[in-house]
Design a protein around this motif. Structure first.
Motif, PDB file in Angstrom:
ATOM      1  N   CYS A 114       0.825  -1.205   0.000  1.00  0.00           N
ATOM      2  CA  CYS A 114       0.000   0.000   0.000  1.00  0.00           C
ATOM      3  C   CYS A 114       0.859   1.255   0.000  1.00  0.00           C
ATOM      4  O   CYS A 114       1.991   1.255   0.493  1.00  0.00           O
ATOM      5  N   HIS A 150      -2.666  -2.221   7.358  1.00  0.00           N
ATOM      6  CA  HIS A 150      -1.923  -1.232   6.579  1.00  0.00           C
ATOM      7  C   HIS A 150      -2.142   0.173   7.153  1.00  0.00           C
ATOM      8  O   HIS A 150      -1.200   0.937   7.355  1.00  0.00           O
ATOM      9  N   TRP A 154       0.397   3.164   8.951  1.00  0.00           N
ATOM     10  CA  TRP A 154       0.529   4.552   8.497  1.00  0.00           C
ATOM     11  C   TRP A 154       0.172   5.525   9.617  1.00  0.00           C
ATOM     12  O   TRP A 154       0.842   6.540   9.813  1.00  0.00           O
ATOM     13  N   ALA A 212       0.978  -6.239   8.954  1.00  0.00           N
ATOM     14  CA  ALA A 212       1.624  -5.220   8.123  1.00  0.00           C
ATOM     15  C   ALA A 212       2.808  -4.581   8.832  1.00  0.00           C
ATOM     16  O   ALA A 212       2.862  -4.509  10.060  1.00  0.00           O
ATOM     17  N   SER A 225       3.656   0.344   2.809  1.00  0.00           N
ATOM     18  CA  SER A 225       3.451  -0.661   3.856  1.00  0.00           C
ATOM     19  C   SER A 225       3.240  -2.001   3.175  1.00  0.00           C
ATOM     20  O   SER A 225       2.645  -2.079   2.096  1.00  0.00           O
ATOM     21  N   ALA A 227       2.136  -6.174   3.699  1.00  0.00           N
ATOM     22  CA  ALA A 227       1.366  -7.028   4.605  1.00  0.00           C
ATOM     23  C   ALA A 227       1.089  -8.387   3.992  1.00  0.00           C
ATOM     24  O   ALA A 227       0.998  -8.535   2.763  1.00  0.00           O
TER      25      ALA A 227
END
Length: 264
Positions: A114, A150, A154, A212, A225, A227
């Motif tokens: 992502c 994810h 972040w 993740a 990211s 995962a």
């Protein structure tokens, strides 16, 4: 699976004509098969005559094609060309692809990558796993920050002001297990940052979990990211130590390929 709304979008600027044409194109891209004129018009709450005019224009620009036998419409190859051209601008995608395949082979689970584009969390790449479950998530799918592993990565590694801004937005309860209390989420994010990984069992779909870890570039800025995603039968809560090791090692491998080095 992605959500779509058939309700008209309230335009604050620009042209509503272009908006309708772009929504028709987005609808065709999101569908897995060619669509009839009637289906497109019904979904977008527009007349068939109006939609037809837009489809003719999109076809003239090579963005939509019509099957001669069925008369149905679908995205044209030009969109794929554009997508690949834009995709090359996100350095994290080519840097991560081989690592993602190795991570899939090692864990047998689906692997997703992502990035954050225009402020939104977006799937950039998906490698299907080697289990009987296949995920319908595709590149371009937008994810909620609070409910996905994810997204939590972040949120955990962003600055405080941006984190609070995102936590102030409505937090959708996808399942009864989704954490929607901001204070509980802040506590979870502090733990994510401490250990370097996030999971979100049963929070988007019951019996599905993800694990993740963040990807950083040469400036130490998070640019992605990574995962593994699978059934809770295969990715339990908490995840297996071997899974945590594999995901963290894969994310570090991609980060190093982008010039990141750990702080002494």
């Amino acid at each position: 699976m992605t959500e779509r709304s058939s309700a008209p979008v309230k335009m604050t600027a620009g042209t509503s004509t272009l908006d309708l044409a772009l929504r028709a194109l987005e609808f065709l891209v999101a569908e897995g098969s060619p669509q009839s004129l009637a289906s497109i018009a019904k979904t977008l709450n527009a007349s068939k005559a109006t939609i037809l005019r837009h489809l003719v224009t999109l076809s003239a620009h090579g963005l939509v094609s019509q099957d001669r036998d069925s008369g149905r419409y679908e995205p044209a190859v030009k969109l794929l060309v554009w997508g690949e051209a834009i995709r090359s601008r996100f350095d994290v995608v080519p840097a991560a692809r081989d690592t993602m395949v190795r991570l899939r082979d090692r864990t047998s689970q689906a692997v997703t990558l992502c990035g954050r584009i225009d402020g939104q969390l977006v799937v950039l790449e998906l490698i299907q796993g080697r289990t009987v479950i296949e995920f319908g998530t595709r590149a371009g799918t937008r994810l909620d920050f609070h409910a996905y592993a994810h997204g939590r990565v972040w949120l955990a590694f962003t600055d405080d002001a941006e984190r609070e801004r995102l936590l102030a937005e409505p937090l959708k309860p996808w399942t009864p297990h989704t954490i929607v209390d901001p204070d509980a989420l802040r506590a979870e994010l502090a733990e994510v940052k401490r250990r370097g990984w996030a999971s979100a069992p049963d929070e988007i779909i019951i019996s599905v979990n993800a694990l993740a870890a963040p990807i950083f570039d040469h400036r130490g800025r998070q640019v992605g990211s990574l995962a593994i995603v699978g059934a809770t039968q295969f990715i339990p809560s908490p995840p297996l130590e071997s899974q945590i090791h594999d995901v963290l090692a894969a994310a570090e491998e991609v980060s190093r390929s982008l010039g990141w080095r750990p702080t002494p």
